[in-house]
Scaffold this motif. Structure first.
Motif, PDB file in Angstrom:
ATOM      1  N   THR A  44     -63.343 -36.859  21.511  1.00  0.00           N
ATOM      2  CA  THR A  44     -62.236 -36.250  22.249  1.00  0.00           C
ATOM      3  C   THR A  44     -61.459 -35.253  21.398  1.00  0.00           C
ATOM      4  O   THR A  44     -60.485 -34.676  21.861  1.00  0.00           O
ATOM      5  CB  THR A  44     -61.263 -37.332  22.738  1.00  0.00           C
ATOM      6  N   GLU A  45     -61.865 -35.073  20.154  1.00  0.00           N
ATOM      7  CA  GLU A  45     -61.126 -34.177  19.275  1.00  0.00           C
ATOM      8  C   GLU A  45     -61.305 -32.715  19.697  1.00  0.00           C
ATOM      9  O   GLU A  45     -62.385 -32.285  20.067  1.00  0.00           O
ATOM     10  CB  GLU A  45     -61.611 -34.330  17.841  1.00  0.00           C
ATOM     11  N   THR A  46     -60.216 -32.003  19.644  1.00  0.00           N
ATOM     12  CA  THR A  46     -60.276 -30.559  19.854  1.00  0.00           C
ATOM     13  C   THR A  46     -59.602 -29.894  18.671  1.00  0.00           C
ATOM     14  O   THR A  46     -58.784 -30.498  17.992  1.00  0.00           O
ATOM     15  CB  THR A  46     -59.570 -30.138  21.157  1.00  0.00           C
ATOM     16  N   GLY A  47     -59.912 -28.695  18.458  1.00  0.00           N
ATOM     17  CA  GLY A  47     -59.292 -28.013  17.334  1.00  0.00           C
ATOM     18  C   GLY A  47     -59.524 -26.523  17.396  1.00  0.00           C
ATOM     19  O   GLY A  47     -60.233 -26.017  18.257  1.00  0.00           O
ATOM     20  N   VAL A  48     -58.917 -25.852  16.465  1.00  0.00           N
ATOM     21  CA  VAL A  48     -59.021 -24.403  16.367  1.00  0.00           C
ATOM     22  C   VAL A  48     -59.549 -24.078  14.985  1.00  0.00           C
ATOM     23  O   VAL A  48     -59.182 -24.712  14.004  1.00  0.00           O
ATOM     24  CB  VAL A  48     -57.631 -23.754  16.576  1.00  0.00           C
ATOM     25  N   GLN A  49     -60.432 -23.125  14.929  1.00  0.00           N
ATOM     26  CA  GLN A  49     -60.906 -22.654  13.629  1.00  0.00           C
ATOM     27  C   GLN A  49     -61.246 -21.178  13.735  1.00  0.00           C
ATOM     28  O   GLN A  49     -61.381 -20.640  14.829  1.00  0.00           O
ATOM     29  CB  GLN A  49     -62.106 -23.448  13.147  1.00  0.00           C
ATOM     30  N   GLN A  50     -61.382 -20.555  12.592  1.00  0.00           N
ATOM     31  CA  GLN A  50     -61.707 -19.129  12.573  1.00  0.00           C
ATOM     32  C   GLN A  50     -63.193 -18.929  12.852  1.00  0.00           C
ATOM     33  O   GLN A  50     -64.035 -19.622  12.284  1.00  0.00           O
ATOM     34  CB  GLN A  50     -61.350 -18.544  11.214  1.00  0.00           C
ATOM     35  N   GLN A  51     -63.477 -18.024  13.761  1.00  0.00           N
ATOM     36  CA  GLN A  51     -64.863 -17.665  14.053  1.00  0.00           C
ATOM     37  C   GLN A  51     -64.872 -16.306  14.737  1.00  0.00           C
ATOM     38  O   GLN A  51     -63.850 -15.844  15.238  1.00  0.00           O
ATOM     39  CB  GLN A  51     -65.540 -18.714  14.922  1.00  0.00           C
ATOM     40  N   TYR A  52     -66.047 -15.694  14.739  1.00  0.00           N
ATOM     41  CA  TYR A  52     -66.182 -14.386  15.382  1.00  0.00           C
ATOM     42  C   TYR A  52     -66.142 -14.577  16.891  1.00  0.00           C
ATOM     43  O   TYR A  52     -66.827 -15.434  17.454  1.00  0.00           O
ATOM     44  CB  TYR A  52     -67.501 -13.718  14.982  1.00  0.00           C
ATOM     45  N   THR A  53     -65.341 -13.794  17.556  1.00  0.00           N
ATOM     46  CA  THR A  53     -65.314 -13.811  19.016  1.00  0.00           C
ATOM     47  C   THR A  53     -65.676 -12.423  19.521  1.00  0.00           C
ATOM     48  O   THR A  53     -65.089 -11.419  19.095  1.00  0.00           O
ATOM     49  CB  THR A  53     -63.928 -14.218  19.562  1.00  0.00           C
ATOM     50  N   GLY A  54     -66.653 -12.370  20.398  1.00  0.00           N
ATOM     51  CA  GLY A  54     -67.107 -11.095  20.939  1.00  0.00           C
ATOM     52  C   GLY A  54     -66.045 -10.397  21.760  1.00  0.00           C
ATOM     53  O   GLY A  54     -65.969  -9.169  21.793  1.00  0.00           O
ATOM     54  N   VAL A  55     -65.194 -11.169  22.433  1.00  0.00           N
ATOM     55  CA  VAL A  55     -64.148 -10.574  23.257  1.00  0.00           C
ATOM     56  C   VAL A  55     -63.175  -9.788  22.391  1.00  0.00           C
ATOM     57  O   VAL A  55     -62.793  -8.655  22.710  1.00  0.00           O
ATOM     58  CB  VAL A  55     -63.399 -11.666  24.053  1.00  0.00           C
TER      59      VAL A  55
END
Length: 74
Positions: A44-55
């Motif tokens: 159930t863990e959610t999180g944010v991390q740095q990654q390339y986003t095409g948008v």
């Protein structure tokens, strides 16, 4: 049906066909079972991390979501 029967350990598909033909189904119970299975195996863990986003066209903080939907004709 042959593939499912073989995976279940049957030599022929007859037992699997009978199961599907005569089994009682409770959609709410099936939904609950799938939810429990998903939480146990996916967490159930959610999180944010740095990654390339095409948008955005660059690396930035991003959150990835996985969703499951079911559509019926009724």
């Amino acid at each position: 049906m042959w593939i499912q029967a073989e995976r279940a350990g049957h030599v022929r598909p007859g037992p699997m066909r009978r199961l599907l033909r005569h089994a009682r189904r409770d959609p709410d119970a099936v939904r609950d079972d799938i939810r429990i299975h998903a939480v146990e195996h996916l967490g159930t863990e959610t999180g944010v991390q740095q990654q390339y986003t095409g948008v955005a066209g660059r690396i930035e903080n991003a959150r990835v979501g996985v969703f499951l939907a079911c559509a019926t004709s009724g």
